[in-house]
Design a protein around this motif. Structure first.
Motif, PDB file in Angstrom:
ATOM      1  N   GLU A 126       7.214  58.162 101.876  1.00  0.00           N
ATOM      2  CA  GLU A 126       6.090  58.304 102.678  1.00  0.00           C
ATOM      3  C   GLU A 126       5.475  57.014 102.863  1.00  0.00           C
ATOM      4  O   GLU A 126       4.479  56.487 103.873  1.00  0.00           O
ATOM      5  CB  GLU A 126       4.993  59.195 102.007  1.00  0.00           C
ATOM      6  CG  GLU A 126       4.084  59.514 102.918  1.00  0.00           C
ATOM      7  CD  GLU A 126       3.012  60.663 102.457  1.00  0.00           C
ATOM      8  OE1 GLU A 126       1.978  60.959 103.096  1.00  0.00           O
ATOM      9  OE2 GLU A 126       3.164  61.153 101.232  1.00  0.00           O
ATOM     10  N   SER A 127       5.577  55.997 101.850  1.00  0.00           N
ATOM     11  CA  SER A 127       4.813  54.832 102.106  1.00  0.00           C
ATOM     12  C   SER A 127       5.411  53.907 103.167  1.00  0.00           C
ATOM     13  O   SER A 127       4.746  52.865 103.589  1.00  0.00           O
ATOM     14  CB  SER A 127       5.117  54.115 100.806  1.00  0.00           C
ATOM     15  OG  SER A 127       6.548  53.640 100.562  1.00  0.00           O
ATOM     16  N   ARG A 128       6.503  54.189 103.654  1.00  0.00           N
ATOM     17  CA  ARG A 128       7.147  53.521 104.972  1.00  0.00           C
ATOM     18  C   ARG A 128       6.377  53.685 106.306  1.00  0.00           C
ATOM     19  O   ARG A 128       6.250  52.913 107.005  1.00  0.00           O
ATOM     20  CB  ARG A 128       8.532  53.849 105.002  1.00  0.00           C
ATOM     21  CG  ARG A 128       9.368  53.526 104.029  1.00  0.00           C
ATOM     22  CD  ARG A 128      10.860  53.997 104.404  1.00  0.00           C
ATOM     23  NE  ARG A 128      10.974  55.275 104.643  1.00  0.00           N
ATOM     24  CZ  ARG A 128      12.144  55.969 104.970  1.00  0.00           C
ATOM     25  NH1 ARG A 128      13.356  55.317 105.119  1.00  0.00           N
ATOM     26  NH2 ARG A 128      12.228  57.377 105.212  1.00  0.00           N
ATOM     27  N   GLU A 129       5.504  54.909 106.057  1.00  0.00           N
ATOM     28  CA  GLU A 129       4.611  55.121 107.099  1.00  0.00           C
ATOM     29  C   GLU A 129       3.267  54.597 107.257  1.00  0.00           C
ATOM     30  O   GLU A 129       2.438  54.698 108.073  1.00  0.00           O
ATOM     31  CB  GLU A 129       4.594  56.812 107.224  1.00  0.00           C
ATOM     32  CG  GLU A 129       6.119  57.460 107.349  1.00  0.00           C
ATOM     33  CD  GLU A 129       5.987  58.943 107.532  1.00  0.00           C
ATOM     34  OE1 GLU A 129       4.915  59.645 107.389  1.00  0.00           O
ATOM     35  OE2 GLU A 129       6.868  59.468 107.403  1.00  0.00           O
ATOM     36  N   THR A 168      -5.383  58.983  98.169  1.00  0.00           N
ATOM     37  CA  THR A 168      -4.647  60.111  98.672  1.00  0.00           C
ATOM     38  C   THR A 168      -3.608  59.499  99.602  1.00  0.00           C
ATOM     39  O   THR A 168      -3.677  58.254  99.955  1.00  0.00           O
ATOM     40  CB  THR A 168      -5.653  60.918  99.471  1.00  0.00           C
ATOM     41  OG1 THR A 168      -6.423  60.279 100.452  1.00  0.00           O
ATOM     42  CG2 THR A 168      -6.612  61.680  98.594  1.00  0.00           C
ATOM     43  N   ASP A 169      -2.857  60.281 100.084  1.00  0.00           N
ATOM     44  CA  ASP A 169      -1.606  60.069 100.885  1.00  0.00           C
ATOM     45  C   ASP A 169      -1.984  60.432 102.562  1.00  0.00           C
ATOM     46  O   ASP A 169      -3.155  60.796 102.650  1.00  0.00           O
ATOM     47  CB  ASP A 169      -0.254  60.888 100.597  1.00  0.00           C
ATOM     48  CG  ASP A 169      -0.187  62.153 100.602  1.00  0.00           C
ATOM     49  OD1 ASP A 169      -1.454  62.987 101.037  1.00  0.00           O
ATOM     50  OD2 ASP A 169       0.509  62.973 100.230  1.00  0.00           O
ATOM     51  N   GLY A 170      -1.028  60.252 103.293  1.00  0.00           N
ATOM     52  CA  GLY A 170      -1.048  60.519 104.922  1.00  0.00           C
ATOM     53  C   GLY A 170      -1.665  61.854 105.297  1.00  0.00           C
ATOM     54  O   GLY A 170      -2.237  62.078 106.007  1.00  0.00           O
ATOM     55  N   SER A 171      -1.331  62.918 104.211  1.00  0.00           N
ATOM     56  CA  SER A 171      -1.548  64.131 104.439  1.00  0.00           C
ATOM     57  C   SER A 171      -3.051  64.673 103.886  1.00  0.00           C
ATOM     58  O   SER A 171      -3.482  65.851 103.731  1.00  0.00           O
ATOM     59  CB  SER A 171      -0.295  65.015 103.831  1.00  0.00           C
ATOM     60  OG  SER A 171       0.490  64.925 104.754  1.00  0.00           O
ATOM     61  N   SER A 206      -0.191  49.845 104.754  1.00  0.00           N
ATOM     62  CA  SER A 206      -1.372  49.377 104.154  1.00  0.00           C
ATOM     63  C   SER A 206      -1.829  49.753 102.810  1.00  0.00           C
ATOM     64  O   SER A 206      -2.487  49.377 101.760  1.00  0.00           O
ATOM     65  CB  SER A 206      -2.652  49.332 105.097  1.00  0.00           C
ATOM     66  OG  SER A 206      -2.863  50.782 105.242  1.00  0.00           O
ATOM     67  N   ALA A 207      -1.202  51.237 102.557  1.00  0.00           N
ATOM     68  CA  ALA A 207      -1.406  51.871 101.381  1.00  0.00           C
ATOM     69  C   ALA A 207      -0.339  51.641 100.437  1.00  0.00           C
ATOM     70  O   ALA A 207       0.731  52.087 100.081  1.00  0.00           O
ATOM     71  CB  ALA A 207      -1.178  53.497 101.589  1.00  0.00           C
ATOM     72  N   TRP A 208      -0.639  50.502  99.668  1.00  0.00           N
ATOM     73  CA  TRP A 208       0.289  49.733  98.912  1.00  0.00           C
ATOM     74  C   TRP A 208       0.493  50.795  97.629  1.00  0.00           C
ATOM     75  O   TRP A 208       1.427  50.772  96.887  1.00  0.00           O
ATOM     76  CB  TRP A 208      -0.154  48.730  98.367  1.00  0.00           C
ATOM     77  CG  TRP A 208      -1.559  48.270  97.908  1.00  0.00           C
ATOM     78  CD1 TRP A 208      -2.751  48.092  98.509  1.00  0.00           C
ATOM     79  CD2 TRP A 208      -1.998  48.803  96.478  1.00  0.00           C
ATOM     80  NE1 TRP A 208      -3.755  48.222  97.831  1.00  0.00           N
ATOM     81  CE2 TRP A 208      -3.383  48.618  96.444  1.00  0.00           C
ATOM     82  CE3 TRP A 208      -1.388  49.140  95.412  1.00  0.00           C
ATOM     83  CZ2 TRP A 208      -4.155  48.748  95.454  1.00  0.00           C
ATOM     84  CZ3 TRP A 208      -2.183  49.326  94.299  1.00  0.00           C
ATOM     85  CH2 TRP A 208      -3.637  49.146  94.161  1.00  0.00           C
ATOM     86  N   TRP A 209      -0.665  51.750  97.037  1.00  0.00           N
ATOM     87  CA  TRP A 209      -0.491  52.428  95.967  1.00  0.00           C
ATOM     88  C   TRP A 209       0.560  53.441  96.201  1.00  0.00           C
ATOM     89  O   TRP A 209       0.967  54.068  95.270  1.00  0.00           O
ATOM     90  CB  TRP A 209      -1.881  52.996  95.792  1.00  0.00           C
ATOM     91  CG  TRP A 209      -2.626  53.812  96.888  1.00  0.00           C
ATOM     92  CD1 TRP A 209      -2.256  55.110  97.062  1.00  0.00           C
ATOM     93  CD2 TRP A 209      -3.303  53.438  97.846  1.00  0.00           C
ATOM     94  NE1 TRP A 209      -2.987  55.554  98.224  1.00  0.00           N
ATOM     95  CE2 TRP A 209      -3.552  54.524  98.555  1.00  0.00           C
ATOM     96  CE3 TRP A 209      -3.694  52.198  98.143  1.00  0.00           C
ATOM     97  CZ2 TRP A 209      -4.322  54.300  99.851  1.00  0.00           C
ATOM     98  CZ3 TRP A 209      -4.593  52.224  99.442  1.00  0.00           C
ATOM     99  CH2 TRP A 209      -4.887  53.364 100.230  1.00  0.00           C
ATOM    100  N   LEU A 210       0.966  54.115  97.348  1.00  0.00           N
ATOM    101  CA  LEU A 210       1.922  54.836  97.856  1.00  0.00           C
ATOM    102  C   LEU A 210       3.341  54.329  97.352  1.00  0.00           C
ATOM    103  O   LEU A 210       4.117  55.165  97.265  1.00  0.00           O
ATOM    104  CB  LEU A 210       1.979  55.352  99.188  1.00  0.00           C
ATOM    105  CG  LEU A 210       0.756  56.190  99.437  1.00  0.00           C
ATOM    106  CD1 LEU A 210       0.676  56.546 100.940  1.00  0.00           C
ATOM    107  CD2 LEU A 210       0.463  57.313  98.820  1.00  0.00           C
TER     108      LEU A 210
END
Length: 340
Positions: free
Chosen positions: A291-294, A116-119, A297-301
């Motif tokens: 969104e991956s810039r925020e 999942t993403d940050g939201s 650690s979430a490399w999949w984004l």
């Protein structure tokens, strides 16, 4: 007639199919198209078909019936009655609504196979619907700039004079500026930038390439004997242009359209990455990359949408180059001579 008569397109397709890498590009592009078409069957918060409280709903994930508006898989499992059943998509989450807490989760979970993403939104669902967004924008923009460029290029080359002068000056002016920069400026200046504004901006900036190709083909075709014969038989200028000249421009137009798909996917992703492309409510690959810039650690984004952008651009470029080589009479002649 010319080597570029319409029948040569069918021979070019057979020529392309002899190349394994071109077949691989076509298969990859076809898979992306199928994913975009059947996005609801791959990821949706509503079931594909279900029976709830005695009522059967078919394709509820496409029709979105009002009585199932608040339905989720967890709610269905907790409130189901005897006789209720449902067939769910591969991932029972939509691309816009968070599926749980707003926490970045890694891959390989039962409900969220790609995390999942940050939201708290499912990454798989956003990738699937992002494929639809990218291909839809690219296909509509390509259709528009092909029509505009072919019409203006044909008119400039066939009629000449003031028409040719105006079209040539417009092509030179727009070609002097980088398309991504102009698209960025225009989208940023629009008070309400949306999907159709993005499509219109891309089409208005990319038609010059097609216009140059078509104009060159028309200028090369117009002095030929069959065009002169058609005029001598009393055919009107528009009939000569439509029946005898434009069919010979199909080959470069097809190549420009295929190559343009990948270029527009890349441009649309770049604009979405800068948050000046499609609206925020539309899931896109570029928005996921942004969104991956925020979440470092979430490399999949970063990796997953970037891989899809790379695959789509590579597939369209590979297929377009194969078509260009097959439709080039010099390349065709060399390939025939080299055949055993």
């Amino acid at each position: 007639m010319s080597e570029h008569r319409p029948g040569s397109l069918r021979r070019a397709i057979r020529h392309v199919r002899r190349r394994r890498w071109a077949d691989a590009c076509a298969v990859l592009l076809a898979m992306l198209v199928l994913v975009s078409i059947f996005a609801e069957e791959l990821a949706s918060s509503r079931p594909i078909i279900c029976k709830i409280h005695g009522h059967v709903h078919v394709l509820a994930n496409v029709e979105h019936p009002r009585e199932l508006r608040e339905l989720t898989r967890a709610k269905f499992e907790s409130e189901r009655e005897p006789g209720d059943w449902a067939v769910w998509p591969l991932v029972a989450c939509g691309p816009r609504v968070p599926c749980g807490r707003a926490v970045v989760r890694p891959l390989a979970s039962a409900m969220h196979p790609l995390g999942t993403d940050g939201s708290g939104r499912d990454v798989f669902a956003r990738l699937v619907y992002g494929t639809r967004s990218a291909l839809a924008v690219a296909a509509i923009a390509v259709a528009l700039f092909i029509l505009l460029g072919a019409a203006l290029g044909a008119a400039a080359g066939f009629f000449g004079g003031s028409v040719d002068f105006v079209v040539a000056r417009a092509v030179e002016t727009l070609s002097a500026f980088p398309v991504p920069l102009l698209a960025l400026v225009v989208q940023a200046l629009l008070p309400r930038a949306g999907t159709w504004s993005l499509v219109a901006v891309i089409a208005a900036l990319r038609w010059t390439e097609v216009a140059r190709l078509v104009r060159a083909e028309v200028l090369a075709t117009e002095p030929r004997d069959f065009v002169t014969a058609a005029r001598a038989l009393g055919a009107s200028p528009l009939r000569v242009l439509y029946k005898h000249v434009l069919p010979l421009t199909i080959s470069p137009i097809v190549v420009a359209a295929v190559l343009g798909l990948g270029q527009i996917v890349l441009l649309e992703s770049a604009l979405d990455f800068l948050r000046v492309g499609l609206p925020a409510s539309v899931p896109t690959w570029g928005e996921m990359l942004s969104e991956s810039r925020e979440h470092f650690s979430a490399w999949w984004l970063l990796l997953l949408p970037g891989a899809l952008v790379f695959v789509s651009v590579t597939a369209t470029n590979g297929l377009g180059e194969a078509l260009r080589d097959a439709l080039d009479p010099r390349a065709s002649t060399l390939s025939i001579k080299n055949e055993p």
